[in-house]
Enzyme design. Sequence first.
Site, PDB file in Angstrom:
ATOM      1  N   LYS A 116       6.113  -4.198   3.330  1.00 38.13           N
ATOM      2  CA  LYS A 116       6.784  -3.660   2.876  1.00 38.13           C
ATOM      3  C   LYS A 116       7.437  -4.469   1.709  1.00 38.13           C
ATOM      4  CE  LYS A 116       7.705  -1.048   7.049  1.00 38.13           C
ATOM      5  NZ  LYS A 116       7.954   0.282   8.411  1.00 38.13           N
ATOM      6  N   GLU A 200      17.766  -2.255   3.735  1.00 38.45           N
ATOM      7  CA  GLU A 200      18.573  -1.697   2.619  1.00 38.45           C
ATOM      8  C   GLU A 200      18.450  -1.127   3.121  1.00 38.45           C
ATOM      9  OE1 GLU A 200      13.911  -0.023   1.641  1.00 38.45           O
ATOM     10  OE2 GLU A 200      14.315   1.558   4.066  1.00 38.45           O
ATOM     11  N   HIS A 235      12.407   7.577  15.280  1.00 33.93           N
ATOM     12  CA  HIS A 235      11.061   7.192  14.303  1.00 33.93           C
ATOM     13  C   HIS A 235       9.864   7.527  14.031  1.00 33.93           C
ATOM     14  CE1 HIS A 235      14.660   5.256  12.705  1.00 33.93           C
ATOM     15  NE2 HIS A 235      14.995   3.919  14.199  1.00 33.93           N
ATOM     16  N   ARG A 293      -4.724   4.298   5.163  1.00 34.12           N
ATOM     17  CA  ARG A 293      -5.260   5.030   6.044  1.00 34.12           C
ATOM     18  C   ARG A 293      -5.060   6.633   5.846  1.00 34.12           C
ATOM     19  NH1 ARG A 293      -1.317   6.513   9.702  1.00 34.12           N
ATOM     20  NH2 ARG A 293       0.324   5.122   9.221  1.00 34.12           N
TER      21      ARG A 293
END
Length: 501
Positions: A116, A200, A235, A293
């Site tokens: 990421k 973040e 999540h 994907r």
Amino acid sequence: MFKKMLVANRGEIAIRIIRACRELEIPTVAVYSEADRAALHVRMADEAYCIGPPEPNRSYLVIDSILEVARQAGCDAIHPGYGFLSESVELAERCEQEGVTFVGPNPHAIRVMGNKTNARVAVDEMGVPLVPGMKENLASIAQALEMAAEIGYPVVLKAACGVGGKGMRRIDRPEELPDAFTLVRSEALKAFGSDAVYLEKFIVSPRHIEVQILGDRHGNIIHCGERECSIQRRHQKLIEEAPSPFVDPELRRRMGEAAVAAARSVNYDSVGTVEFVVSGVTGEFYFLEMNTRLQVEHPVTEMVVGIDLCKEMIRIAAGHRLTLTQKEVSMSGHAIECRIFAEDPDHNFISTSGRISGLRVPGGPWVRDESGMYEGMEVPIHYDSLLSKLVVWGNSRERCIGRVRRALSEYVVKGIKTTIPFHRRVMRNAHFLSGEFDTTFIETTFPAEDANRARPEEHIALVAAAIKAFRRDRERARGIVGSAGSDRGGNPWRMSLRGTR
């Protein structure tokens, strides 16, 4: 086109790929663990090979075993589906070495987007909006505290190689960071083999919206609109829909262009998804990650744009150009997907297992059930708990929701707990119906409902007590119960029954 396809997956996605191959007249080879010997994907494929014990790291995740079956069966292509080896750089590179086509993007795209922090750097260079935060991995707790103070709380710690919502923690205060840092690193190492994490800004009232992209090996990249994926637990998504009730045409255009730019940063050449977090307050969107994907929720996009994404993915891998241009893509109507998990929604969505003793699948116009279930099937404990996906289309969101309600009323799975009751509740929830929800929907909406909702056992106890009181007072009214059995404490049935002699 390919002469034979190995499907390196299981369950409903393996069946989805097998069906696409059948329409393309490509013979299929299934692989299975000992726990999946009687699985539906094994029965549907033209050939099937056992690759090991139930544990994924001894079967579905063993690249040598997958490639050995490909050689033995004479396969010239491998489709990884999603999960397992779908974003494995090693498998993509080994396929190149073996002369077998990996049905997915180039290894470079997987490598960059699989990390990421690397992905943030790549898309930032293309002008894609980023959530305020780090472009490199955290080196220490001290650095985390410094960065969090700079961008402001709340913040999120994330595993750099994380997928599926794993390895994430929200932090609201500085004193929470040290323990969270240690915990997320440990989770990341265990789940992804790397303890790299980054930090973040946490977006308030966040909506999770993703854009479907397609890129071929001739430099053409397009997007097929967005999907709303904000209804999640831990999540991980439970319900998706296309288009999003939050996105207007202008925001759709901007997000689509940003998604294409992100894909171009790695010369993307397959079917994939760019995920964004969107502020429900300001409407601004930020790059979250890219999944290299096929997504679990790809059917809702198929239903509104009329493209078979699975077949398109296979055609791209075979070297064909995209079958349409950006101008030819349009969205029609509305689609909703309900993921049916083997989970108990009344007990924090804990996974369940066991034998499916009864099954009735909904049907009718514009109702699609993507499933690996059958009556008598044993649901194993070794894999993801997804059983099926109920996908419904309507010419408006309102009519689509009505059709979902009807389909869910017909859906019966006996023998194990599933999320079907949860989906029925959501389809009548005022926040969902209005389209005014975010990723906190479950944790903020359903506890309040649960507090006012009696459990089945509570209903039974109340009915039993009422029946007992009714019989006792009826006998008293008829003179069967003497003074020794009288109820001096006051009975709620007493006044209404006294005059029934």
